[in-house]
Design a protein around this motif. Structure first.
Motif, PDB file in Angstrom:
ATOM      1  N   TYR A  38       0.845  -1.191   0.000  1.00  0.00           N
ATOM      2  CA  TYR A  38       0.000   0.000   0.000  1.00  0.00           C
ATOM      3  C   TYR A  38       0.884   1.245   0.000  1.00  0.00           C
ATOM      4  O   TYR A  38       1.782   1.390   0.844  1.00  0.00           O
ATOM      5  N   PRO A  39       0.670   2.155  -0.940  1.00  0.00           N
ATOM      6  CA  PRO A  39       1.584   3.304  -1.089  1.00  0.00           C
ATOM      7  C   PRO A  39       1.308   4.428  -0.099  1.00  0.00           C
ATOM      8  O   PRO A  39       0.681   5.437  -0.429  1.00  0.00           O
ATOM      9  N   PHE A  40       1.761   4.255   1.126  1.00  0.00           N
ATOM     10  CA  PHE A  40       1.610   5.318   2.109  1.00  0.00           C
ATOM     11  C   PHE A  40       2.367   6.563   1.665  1.00  0.00           C
ATOM     12  O   PHE A  40       3.395   6.484   0.974  1.00  0.00           O
ATOM     13  N   ILE A  41       1.874   7.709   2.080  1.00  0.00           N
ATOM     14  CA  ILE A  41       2.563   8.973   1.805  1.00  0.00           C
ATOM     15  C   ILE A  41       3.890   8.985   2.556  1.00  0.00           C
ATOM     16  O   ILE A  41       3.976   8.556   3.712  1.00  0.00           O
ATOM     17  N   LYS A  42       4.927   9.474   1.891  1.00  0.00           N
ATOM     18  CA  LYS A  42       6.262   9.508   2.487  1.00  0.00           C
ATOM     19  C   LYS A  42       6.667  10.942   2.815  1.00  0.00           C
ATOM     20  O   LYS A  42       6.267  11.891   2.131  1.00  0.00           O
ATOM     21  N   GLY A  51      -6.590  -1.584  13.016  1.00  0.00           N
ATOM     22  CA  GLY A  51      -6.483  -0.428  12.137  1.00  0.00           C
ATOM     23  C   GLY A  51      -5.037   0.025  12.125  1.00  0.00           C
ATOM     24  O   GLY A  51      -4.361  -0.022  13.154  1.00  0.00           O
ATOM     25  N   HIS A  52      -4.550   0.436  10.961  1.00  0.00           N
ATOM     26  CA  HIS A  52      -3.138   0.817  10.845  1.00  0.00           C
ATOM     27  C   HIS A  52      -3.005   2.335  10.827  1.00  0.00           C
ATOM     28  O   HIS A  52      -3.750   3.030  10.144  1.00  0.00           O
ATOM     29  N   PHE A  53      -2.036   2.832  11.585  1.00  0.00           N
ATOM     30  CA  PHE A  53      -1.744   4.262  11.622  1.00  0.00           C
ATOM     31  C   PHE A  53      -0.266   4.447  11.286  1.00  0.00           C
ATOM     32  O   PHE A  53       0.600   3.873  11.952  1.00  0.00           O
ATOM     33  N   ARG A  54       0.011   5.243  10.270  1.00  0.00           N
ATOM     34  CA  ARG A  54       1.391   5.488   9.832  1.00  0.00           C
ATOM     35  C   ARG A  54       1.731   6.951  10.096  1.00  0.00           C
ATOM     36  O   ARG A  54       1.150   7.859   9.495  1.00  0.00           O
ATOM     37  N   PHE A  55       2.662   7.172  11.040  1.00  0.00           N
ATOM     38  CA  PHE A  55       3.068   8.522  11.410  1.00  0.00           C
ATOM     39  C   PHE A  55       4.378   8.902  10.722  1.00  0.00           C
ATOM     40  O   PHE A  55       5.247   8.060  10.519  1.00  0.00           O
ATOM     41  N   GLN A  56       4.498  10.184  10.414  1.00  0.00           N
ATOM     42  CA  GLN A  56       5.801  10.783  10.158  1.00  0.00           C
ATOM     43  C   GLN A  56       6.023  11.825  11.249  1.00  0.00           C
ATOM     44  O   GLN A  56       5.115  12.611  11.575  1.00  0.00           O
ATOM     45  N   ALA A  57       7.206  11.801  11.841  1.00  0.00           N
ATOM     46  CA  ALA A  57       7.463  12.680  12.977  1.00  0.00           C
ATOM     47  C   ALA A  57       8.898  13.185  12.944  1.00  0.00           C
ATOM     48  O   ALA A  57       9.781  12.598  12.310  1.00  0.00           O
ATOM     49  N   VAL A  58       9.121  14.292  13.637  1.00  0.00           N
ATOM     50  CA  VAL A  58      10.459  14.803  13.932  1.00  0.00           C
ATOM     51  C   VAL A  58      10.543  14.920  15.445  1.00  0.00           C
ATOM     52  O   VAL A  58       9.748  15.662  16.050  1.00  0.00           O
ATOM     53  N   LEU A  67      -0.175  12.020   9.718  1.00  0.00           N
ATOM     54  CA  LEU A  67      -0.757  10.736  10.088  1.00  0.00           C
ATOM     55  C   LEU A  67      -1.618  10.254   8.937  1.00  0.00           C
ATOM     56  O   LEU A  67      -2.415  11.025   8.381  1.00  0.00           O
ATOM     57  N   GLU A  68      -1.445   9.002   8.576  1.00  0.00           N
ATOM     58  CA  GLU A  68      -2.285   8.400   7.546  1.00  0.00           C
ATOM     59  C   GLU A  68      -2.898   7.120   8.105  1.00  0.00           C
ATOM     60  O   GLU A  68      -2.202   6.275   8.659  1.00  0.00           O
ATOM     61  N   GLU A  69      -4.213   7.003   7.961  1.00  0.00           N
ATOM     62  CA  GLU A  69      -4.934   5.830   8.436  1.00  0.00           C
ATOM     63  C   GLU A  69      -5.094   4.817   7.310  1.00  0.00           C
ATOM     64  O   GLU A  69      -5.237   5.167   6.144  1.00  0.00           O
ATOM     65  N   ARG A  70      -5.089   3.557   7.692  1.00  0.00           N
ATOM     66  CA  ARG A  70      -5.409   2.461   6.776  1.00  0.00           C
ATOM     67  C   ARG A  70      -6.368   1.547   7.520  1.00  0.00           C
ATOM     68  O   ARG A  70      -5.977   0.868   8.472  1.00  0.00           O
TER      69      ARG A  70
END
Length: 524
Positions: free
Chosen positions: A157-161, A183-190, A197-200
């Motif tokens: 699945y092409p999550f946002i990068k 449920g899947h949660f993909r975070f980008q953080a500093v 945050l992107e949900e799947r």
């Protein structure tokens, strides 16, 4: 301008740009337009501040009916267009209304309908469960599917990068450490700051829409009550309301009052559970223990009076499957008085706790503009200034007999979502008392009438999470041809992606709990 005035004025504005056929259905307004005007209608609706509320499709022989619900001032318009199955495509409304995004992706996956210009056409519901050319909600697709062994993982699945110095990803789920659904949660953080945050979702897809086909009303009501188990009353009521409209069945006054009592008891139980869980996620154990205790006592009364802790299967087509004796009414009123007294003490302890306030105030901010853009409903919307409640704005029995006080906040943070829940609990207690006082002797159920083939209904109720919309169409012989339930979570899940931005990663659990969307209600 009242509701009738704005609808007539909007029709005038559409002409001659868009030709609208008004189809006479007693229970709701149905406007039919040509498919090429689908997006243009959305643009004009946006200009007139209509809210996009729901979207779904259905197959009728070699054609697809595409539906979208719009609302303003409590007046609902069902918009419909018809396209041929040989080339199923039409312009996307998601380019205008962000709220339509995931609904159109679901329709794309389940029916194979292409939405031209859609901002994000990645698979949403299907994952890897079906091959590319299979569309599960088409009539020729078997309900058992065509399983070929273990479903492959959805690893591509092409999550946002995100890129840049110090940026990293945090994958959470889909399997969680607690008892929540997947449920899947993909975070980008500093550092600890959340950049994106992107949900799947869709991991618990149950095939509700498919297995509804061919059922009779009683069976559909039971199925609707299991769309989301914590909202069994709300979903069952919406489905029964839609079926009753289609069959021209009017429920008895006593049944309507008992439905109202069931719905408000469901609201109170879940709000107390949520308020306790919010406390728990910031380690305020005292609050969590007290709300959990109060919820448990409330549920025990449900079991004693209605025979089920969560009130499942108590609403049936034509009325209710339970009654209230004088003794039960007295017990419920005693429950109300005890809960009011206990809540007064618990809330005082919370309101004076500065460390709790430090975690809840300003965290998880959702602006009024973002809440409106995503069409958020229920306590999520009302905590961000969205002054909408079906019970007040489009009242149905028994709410048409009483004044419904709607709690609205505009700070848009976790604290606001907490306090809206608390205020709604108090309002629900008053409604329960009012409904009990209005109970007169009478029937519990109206005899069912078999509706003509093609009859349809639109049930709209205010569930505890917010507005629930159910559409039902009947086939011949009292069988269901199409059932679509729109849970409030479908509109509220995207808001979570926005309100966590610029919060720290450790605050995600409490941000998530303050929204508390249903996985099951979203993953039909």
């Amino acid at each position: 301008m009242n509701s009738l005035d704005w609808a007539a004025d909007f029709l005038d504005r559409l002409s001659p740009d868009i030709a609208v056929i008004q189809i006479d259905i007693p229970s709701f307004k149905l406007w039919q337009i040509e498919s090429h005007a689908w997006q243009r209608f959305a643009e004009l609706a946006m200009q007139q501040n209509l809210r996009w509320a729901a979207g779904w499709a259905e197959q009728m022989q070699n054609r697809f009916f595409i539906n979208a619900g719009f609302e303003k001032h409590g007046e609902y318009i069902l918009l419909r267009t018809i396209i041929n199955s040989s080339n199923p495509e039409l312009p996307s409304q998601a380019t205008v209304y962000p709220a339509a995004n995931r609904s159109e992706r679901h329709t794309q996956d389940m029916f194979g309908i292409k939405f031209i210009g859609h901002p994000d056409n990645r698979r949403w519901t299907r994952h890897q469960g079906w091959i590319e050319a299979n569309y599960p909600l088409r009539k020729d697709f078997p309900v058992q599917g065509a399983p070929v062994g273990i479903t492959p993982p959805d690893v591509d699945y092409p999550f946002i990068k995100s890129h840049g110095a110090g940026v990293y990803e945090i994958p959470v789920g889909p399997v969680h450490a607690g008892i929540i659904e997947p449920g899947h949660f993909r975070f980008q953080a500093v550092g600890e700051l959340i950049l994106n945050l992107e949900e799947r979702l869709g991991y618990v897809h149950k095939g509700i829409e498919k297995i509804a086909e061919g059922r009779e009303p009683e069976s559909l009501a039971r199925l609707a009550g299991r769309v989301s188990g914590d909202a069994t009353v709300g979903h069952c009521w919406a489905a029964c309301m839609a079926m009753e409209q289609a069959a021209d069945v009017k429920i008895p006054p006593r049944a309507a009052l008992i439905r109202g009592i069931l719905a408000e008891r469901e609201r109170v139980a879940n709000h107390m559970g949520d308020m306790g869980a919010i406390c728990n996620d910031v380690a305020f154990v005292f609050g969590q223990m007290q709300f959990t205790r109060l919820r448990e006592l409330w549920l025990r009364t449900n079991a004693k009076v209605f025979g089920h802790r969560l009130l499942m299967d108590k609403i049936v087509p034509g009325g209710v499957a339970c009654d209230l004796s004088d003794e039960s009414c007295a017990l419920i009123k005693k429950d109300l008085a005890e809960l009011r007294a206990e809540l007064t003490e618990v809330i005082l302890a919370l309101d004076l706790n500065t460390s709790l306030e430090d975690r809840l105030y300003t965290a998880g901010f959702l602006s009024e503009e973002t809440a409106a853009a995503f069409g958020t409903v229920g306590y999520v919307g009302r905590a961000s200034g969205q002054d909408k409640d079906v019970r007040r704005d489009a009242p149905y029995a028994p709410y048409d007999q009483v004044t419904v006080k709607v709690a609205v906040e505009n700070q848009g943070d976790i604290a606001s979502r907490f306090w809206v829940r608390y205020k709604e609990t108090g309002a629900a207690l008053r409604l329960i008392e009012n409904f009990i006082d209005r109970l007169d002797a009478g029937d519990l159920r109206t005899e069912w009438q078999v509706p003509p083939a093609g009859s349809e209904g639109l049930g709209i109720v205010e569930g505890w999470r917010g507005e629930i919309i159910s559409h039902v169409r009947f086939d011949a012989d009292n069988k269901i041809a199409r059932f679509y339930p729109r849970d409030p979570s479908q509109l509220n899940w995207p808001a979570l992606e926005k309100l966590v931005l610029n919060n720290i990663v450790p605050d995600f659990p409490v941000c998530n709990k303050s929204v508390n969307c249903s996985y099951s209600g979203n993953d039909l």
